[in-house]
Write a protein that holds these residues in place. Structure first.
Motif, PDB file in Angstrom:
ATOM      1  N   THR A 107       4.413  -4.067  -6.528  1.00 15.31           N
ATOM      2  CA  THR A 107       4.767  -4.779  -7.812  1.00 15.31           C
ATOM      3  C   THR A 107       4.437  -4.134  -9.008  1.00 15.31           C
ATOM      4  OG1 THR A 107       2.689  -6.016  -7.607  1.00 15.31           O
ATOM      5  CG2 THR A 107       4.737  -6.741  -6.114  1.00 15.31           C
ATOM      6  N   GLU A 108       4.524  -4.765 -10.243  1.00 10.47           N
ATOM      7  CA  GLU A 108       4.143  -4.162 -11.450  1.00 10.47           C
ATOM      8  C   GLU A 108       2.636  -4.129 -11.650  1.00 10.47           C
ATOM      9  OE1 GLU A 108       5.784  -2.441 -13.848  1.00 10.47           O
ATOM     10  OE2 GLU A 108       7.546  -2.338 -12.220  1.00 10.47           O
ATOM     11  N   ALA A 109       2.158  -5.353 -11.133  1.00  9.66           N
ATOM     12  CA  ALA A 109       0.760  -5.674 -11.181  1.00  9.66           C
ATOM     13  C   ALA A 109       0.174  -4.768 -10.035  1.00  9.66           C
ATOM     14  CB  ALA A 109       0.652  -6.824 -10.847  1.00  9.66           C
ATOM     15  N   GLN A 110       0.646  -4.473  -8.938  1.00  9.04           N
ATOM     16  CA  GLN A 110      -0.001  -3.356  -8.071  1.00  9.04           C
ATOM     17  C   GLN A 110       0.168  -2.020  -8.623  1.00  9.04           C
ATOM     18  OE1 GLN A 110       2.312  -4.204  -4.582  1.00  9.04           O
ATOM     19  NE2 GLN A 110       0.895  -5.658  -3.850  1.00  9.04           N
ATOM     20  N   LYS A 111       1.347  -1.619  -9.371  1.00  6.17           N
ATOM     21  CA  LYS A 111       1.454  -0.290  -9.767  1.00  6.17           C
ATOM     22  C   LYS A 111       0.190  -0.032 -10.858  1.00  6.17           C
ATOM     23  CE  LYS A 111       6.347   0.045  -9.150  1.00  6.17           C
ATOM     24  NZ  LYS A 111       7.441   0.047  -9.806  1.00  6.17           N
ATOM     25  N   GLN A 112       0.121  -1.128 -11.778  1.00  2.17           N
ATOM     26  CA  GLN A 112      -0.978  -1.094 -12.893  1.00  2.17           C
ATOM     27  C   GLN A 112      -2.386  -0.971 -12.180  1.00  2.17           C
ATOM     28  OE1 GLN A 112      -0.919  -4.205 -15.650  1.00  2.17           O
ATOM     29  NE2 GLN A 112      -2.769  -3.453 -16.863  1.00  2.17           N
ATOM     30  N   ARG A 113      -2.697  -1.580 -11.267  1.00  2.00           N
ATOM     31  CA  ARG A 113      -3.939  -1.643 -10.470  1.00  2.00           C
ATOM     32  C   ARG A 113      -4.164  -0.370  -9.506  1.00  2.00           C
ATOM     33  NH1 ARG A 113      -6.915  -6.277  -6.616  1.00  2.00           N
ATOM     34  NH2 ARG A 113      -8.873  -5.124  -6.634  1.00  2.00           N
ATOM     35  N   TRP A 114      -3.375  -0.110  -8.800  1.00  2.00           N
ATOM     36  CA  TRP A 114      -3.603   0.812  -7.600  1.00  2.00           C
ATOM     37  C   TRP A 114      -3.088   2.219  -7.766  1.00  2.00           C
ATOM     38  CZ3 TRP A 114      -7.069  -1.058  -4.480  1.00  2.00           C
ATOM     39  CH2 TRP A 114      -7.248  -2.492  -4.304  1.00  2.00           C
ATOM     40  N   LEU A 115      -1.931   2.164  -8.529  1.00  2.34           N
ATOM     41  CA  LEU A 115      -1.056   3.482  -8.936  1.00  2.34           C
ATOM     42  C   LEU A 115      -1.606   4.274  -9.838  1.00  2.34           C
ATOM     43  CD1 LEU A 115       1.065   5.606  -8.083  1.00  2.34           C
ATOM     44  CD2 LEU A 115       2.686   3.962  -9.306  1.00  2.34           C
ATOM     45  N   GLU A 116      -1.736   3.576 -11.005  1.00  3.82           N
ATOM     46  CA  GLU A 116      -2.333   4.182 -12.257  1.00  3.82           C
ATOM     47  C   GLU A 116      -3.302   5.346 -12.215  1.00  3.82           C
ATOM     48  OE1 GLU A 116      -1.940   1.856 -15.751  1.00  3.82           O
ATOM     49  OE2 GLU A 116       0.295   1.282 -15.500  1.00  3.82           O
ATOM     50  N   GLY A 142      -5.531  10.497 -12.173  1.00  2.00           N
ATOM     51  CA  GLY A 142      -6.708  11.500 -11.521  1.00  2.00           C
ATOM     52  C   GLY A 142      -7.973  10.790 -11.478  1.00  2.00           C
ATOM     53  N   GLN A 143      -8.051   9.754 -11.830  1.00  2.00           N
ATOM     54  CA  GLN A 143      -9.290   9.024 -12.142  1.00  2.00           C
ATOM     55  C   GLN A 143     -10.140   8.773 -10.666  1.00  2.00           C
ATOM     56  OE1 GLN A 143      -9.596   5.400 -14.486  1.00  2.00           O
ATOM     57  NE2 GLN A 143      -7.967   6.012 -15.468  1.00  2.00           N
ATOM     58  N   VAL A 144      -9.127   8.537  -9.616  1.00  2.00           N
ATOM     59  CA  VAL A 144      -9.456   8.413  -8.379  1.00  2.00           C
ATOM     60  C   VAL A 144      -8.825   8.990  -7.345  1.00  2.00           C
ATOM     61  CG1 VAL A 144     -10.267   5.873  -8.884  1.00  2.00           C
ATOM     62  CG2 VAL A 144      -8.105   6.249  -7.810  1.00  2.00           C
ATOM     63  N   ALA A 177     -12.980   8.497  -1.344  1.00  2.00           N
ATOM     64  CA  ALA A 177     -11.775   7.804  -2.155  1.00  2.00           C
ATOM     65  C   ALA A 177     -12.114   6.617  -2.518  1.00  2.00           C
ATOM     66  CB  ALA A 177     -10.768   7.849  -1.145  1.00  2.00           C
ATOM     67  N   SER A 178     -11.393   5.956  -3.783  1.00  2.00           N
ATOM     68  CA  SER A 178     -11.455   4.633  -3.994  1.00  2.00           C
ATOM     69  C   SER A 178     -10.365   3.703  -3.609  1.00  2.00           C
ATOM     70  CB  SER A 178     -11.486   4.596  -5.589  1.00  2.00           C
ATOM     71  OG  SER A 178     -12.618   5.238  -6.001  1.00  2.00           O
ATOM     72  N   HIS A 179      -9.185   4.071  -3.344  1.00  2.00           N
ATOM     73  CA  HIS A 179      -8.009   3.212  -3.161  1.00  2.00           C
ATOM     74  C   HIS A 179      -7.693   3.695  -1.674  1.00  2.00           C
ATOM     75  CE1 HIS A 179      -7.048   2.316  -7.756  1.00  2.00           C
ATOM     76  NE2 HIS A 179      -8.280   2.098  -7.458  1.00  2.00           N
ATOM     77  N   PHE A 180      -7.260   2.658  -1.107  1.00  2.00           N
ATOM     78  CA  PHE A 180      -6.794   2.552   0.264  1.00  2.00           C
ATOM     79  C   PHE A 180      -5.551   1.845   0.509  1.00  2.00           C
ATOM     80  CE2 PHE A 180     -11.236   3.758   0.374  1.00  2.00           C
ATOM     81  CZ  PHE A 180     -11.477   4.567   1.497  1.00  2.00           C
ATOM     82  N   ILE A 181      -4.381   2.408   1.219  1.00  2.00           N
ATOM     83  CA  ILE A 181      -3.587   1.740   2.142  1.00  2.00           C
ATOM     84  C   ILE A 181      -3.872   1.460   3.409  1.00  2.00           C
ATOM     85  CG2 ILE A 181      -1.047   1.641   2.340  1.00  2.00           C
ATOM     86  CD1 ILE A 181      -0.784   3.552  -0.149  1.00  2.00           C
ATOM     87  N   LEU A 182      -3.973   0.579   4.039  1.00  2.00           N
ATOM     88  CA  LEU A 182      -4.157   0.245   5.472  1.00  2.00           C
ATOM     89  C   LEU A 182      -3.248  -0.483   6.270  1.00  2.00           C
ATOM     90  CD1 LEU A 182      -6.459  -0.078   7.719  1.00  2.00           C
ATOM     91  CD2 LEU A 182      -6.905  -2.266   6.544  1.00  2.00           C
ATOM     92  N   MET A 183      -2.792   0.055   7.335  1.00  2.00           N
ATOM     93  CA  MET A 183      -1.696  -0.478   8.043  1.00  2.00           C
ATOM     94  C   MET A 183      -2.357  -1.309   9.230  1.00  2.00           C
ATOM     95  SD  MET A 183       0.923   0.660   6.759  1.00  2.00           S
ATOM     96  CE  MET A 183       1.972  -0.019   7.899  1.00  2.00           C
ATOM     97  N   ALA A 184      -2.178  -2.559   9.372  1.00  2.00           N
ATOM     98  CA  ALA A 184      -2.999  -3.330  10.287  1.00  2.00           C
ATOM     99  C   ALA A 184      -1.465  -4.366  10.992  1.00  2.00           C
ATOM    100  CB  ALA A 184      -3.738  -4.280   9.770  1.00  2.00           C
TER     101      ALA A 184
END
Length: 404
Positions: free
Chosen positions: A111-120, A125-127, A173-180
Motif C-alpha cells: 500500500t502507499e503507507a507501506q511503501k513509505q514506511r517499509w520500501l523507501e 540505502g538507509q536499511v 537488517a532492519s526490515h523483514f518480510i516474514l511468511m507464516a
C-alpha cells in the motif's frame, strides 16, 4: 523477440561498465577492503554507493516514481550482467539480493503507507532487508505448503511463533518480510507480514557458518516466540502469501541469473588473460587446443545462458509469469557459474586455487547457486510438469497477434 536494446539501456550499461572498471574492480585485489566474512567493507561500500547515486546509477530496476529508472526486465538483464563483472558490483548499485527482490515486491504489492514506511528506507540505502521463508525440517523449503511458522489472530494483531533458517542478511537488517501460516487452506493459508528488527518476540539463534563468502548479515537461524504484528503490516492481504512469493521469487530467481552471467564472464576473462601470457614446454596455454576447447565451450554456454535469461526477461516484460522460462534459466546458469569458475581455476593452475585472484571466491560462492531459490531438481520437476501439460506445445512459437 527483438534482441536489440534501446540507446537508453546501452547508455546505462556503458556507464556501469566504466564505473565498475575504474572504481570497483581495483578494490578486489586488496584483502584490507574485505570484511571478516569475505564481502566488501561497509565503509567502502557506503562511499561507492554515494558515488553511484550521484551518477544516476542507483536502483535502476525500480519505477521512476519509486526512485529508479524503470528499466524493465530486459534492461535489467543487460545492466545486472555488467554490474557483476565485480564480486562487489551489485551491492554498489543497490541491485543485490535480498534487497533487490524485496524492493520489487513491495513496489508491486505494498500500500502507499507501506511503501513509505517499509520500501523507501531500503531504496535510499538507509536499511537492509530480509525475506524470511525457509524453515528447518520438517518445515518448508522449496515446498511452501509445509510451512510450520504460525500467525494466530488476536483482535487487530497477529501473534507469530516458529523458526526460520538460512535467512540471508538477518544479522543487522532492519526490515523483514516474514511468511507464516494463518490457516490450513492449501491455496490461501499463508500470509506475508512486515516487521521491524526492534519488534519484541523474536531473536537470532545463530549465524550459520557456510562454505562460501557471505552477504552482509550472513545466513541466520531465527526464532519467533509470540511476536505481535498489527494487521496493517500484512503485505498483499491475509491469505495472499503464495501470491507474494510468486511475485517476489519469480523475478528474484532471474536476477540471480543475470548477475551470475556477469561472474561467469569474469571467470573467462581471468582465464583468457592468464592463458595469453603463461607458457609451458615452449607453448602458450592459449595456443593449446585443449585450452581453446575449454574456453570456446564456456563462451557458448554463457551465450546460451544469456539467451535463456533474455527470453525469460522478455516474457516477464510482456506481463506473463514465465515460470517455464525462469526455471530453464535458473538451472542452466547456476550450473554454468560453477563450471566457469572450475574451468578458469584449472587453466590458472595453482594461481587459480590461491587467493591471488577472485576465482576461489567465486568458486565457493557458486556452489550455492544450485540450491538458492529452488534446487536444480525442483526446477526440472517444474519443467516436466509443463511438459506433461503442454505436450508438443512446450516448444511452441508465439505467433504475432495471437494470445496464449
Amino acid at each position: 523477440m527483438d534482441y536489440t536494446i534501446s540507446p537508453e539501456v546501452e547508455g546505462y550499461r556503458a556507464r556501469i561498465a566504466t564505473f565498475v572498471e575504474n572504481r570497483v574492480l581495483p578494490l578486489e585485489s586488496d584483502k584490507a577492503n574485505y570484511d571478516g566474512h569475505g564481502n566488501i567493507r561497509l565503509d567502502l561500500l557506503d562511499e561507492l554507493r554515494a558515488q553511484a547515486k550521484a551518477e544516476g546509477l542507483w536502483c535502476l530496476q525500480l519505477k521512476p516514481e519509486t526512485g529508479g529508472a524503470g528499466l524493465g526486465k530486459v534492461g535489467m538483464a543487460v545492466c545486472y550482467e555488467e554490474m557483476n563483472r565485480s564480486i562487489f558490483g551489485p551491492l554498489v548499485f543497490n541491485s543485490s539480493a535480498p534487497d533487490d527482490g524485496n524492493m520489487m515486491v513491495l513496489e508491486a504489492m505494498g500500500t502507499e503507507a507501506q511503501k513509505q514506511r517499509w520500501l523507501e528506507p531500503i531504496v535510499s540505502g538507509q536499511v537492509r532487508s530480509v525475506f524470511a521463508m525457509t524453515e528447518p525440517a520438517p518445515g518448508s523449503g522449496s515446498d511452501p505448503s509445509m510451512m510450520m511458522t504460525r500467525a494466530e489472530r488476536d483482535g487487530d494483531v497477529y501473534r507469530i511463533t516458529g523458526r526460520k533458517w538460512f535467512i540471508t542478511g538477518a544479522d543487522g537488517a532492519s526490515h523483514f518480510i516474514l511468511m507464516a501460516r494463518t490457516s490450513n487452506d492449501p491455496r490461501r493459508g499463508l500470509t506475508a507480514f512486515l516487521f521491524h528488527k526492534d519488534t519484541p518476540g523474536w531473536r537470532i539463534i545463530r549465524r550459520i557458518p557456510i562454505m562460501g563468502p557471505e552477504e552482509h548479515g550472513g545466513h541466520c537461524e531465527i526464532e519467533f516466540d509470540g511476536m505481535e504484528v498489527p494487521a496493517s503490516d500484512i503485505l498483499g492481504g491475509e491469505g495472499r502469501g503464495l501470491k507474494v512469493t510468486q511475485v517476489r521469487l519469480g523475478i528474484a530467481r532471474l536476477t540471480h541469473c543475470m548477475r551470475w552471467l556477469g561472474l561467469s564472464k569474469r571467470c573467462v576473462e581471468i582465464a583468457r588473460e592468464y592463458a595469453e601470457r603463461r607458457e609451458g614446454f615452449g607453448v602458450r596455454l592459449a595456443d593449446r587446443e585443449t585450452v581453446q576447447v575449454m574456453l570456446g565451450d564456456l563462451a557458448m554456454q554463457i551465450e546460451i545462458g544469456r539467451l535463456l535469461v533474455m527470453k525469460a526477461a522478455w516474457e516477464l516484460d510482456q506481463g506473463r509469469f514465465a515460470k517455464k522460462e525462469v526455471s530453464m534459466a535458473k538451472v542452466h546458469v547456476a550450473n554454468l557459474l560453477h563450471k566457469a569458475a572450475d574451468v578458469s581455476i584449472q587453466i590458472n593452475g595453482g594461481r587459480g586455487y590461491s587467493a591471488d585472484t577472485v576465482l576461489e571466491w567465486i568458486y565457493r560462492y557458486a556452489r550455492q547457486a544450485r540450491l538458492v531459490d529452488g534446487a536444480d531438481e525442483v526446477h526440472k520437476m517444474v519443467l516436466n510438469r509443463h511438459l506433461a501439460e503442454e505436450d508438443r506445445d512446450f516448444w511452441r512459437w508465439d505467433v504475432a497477434g495471437q494470445e496464449g
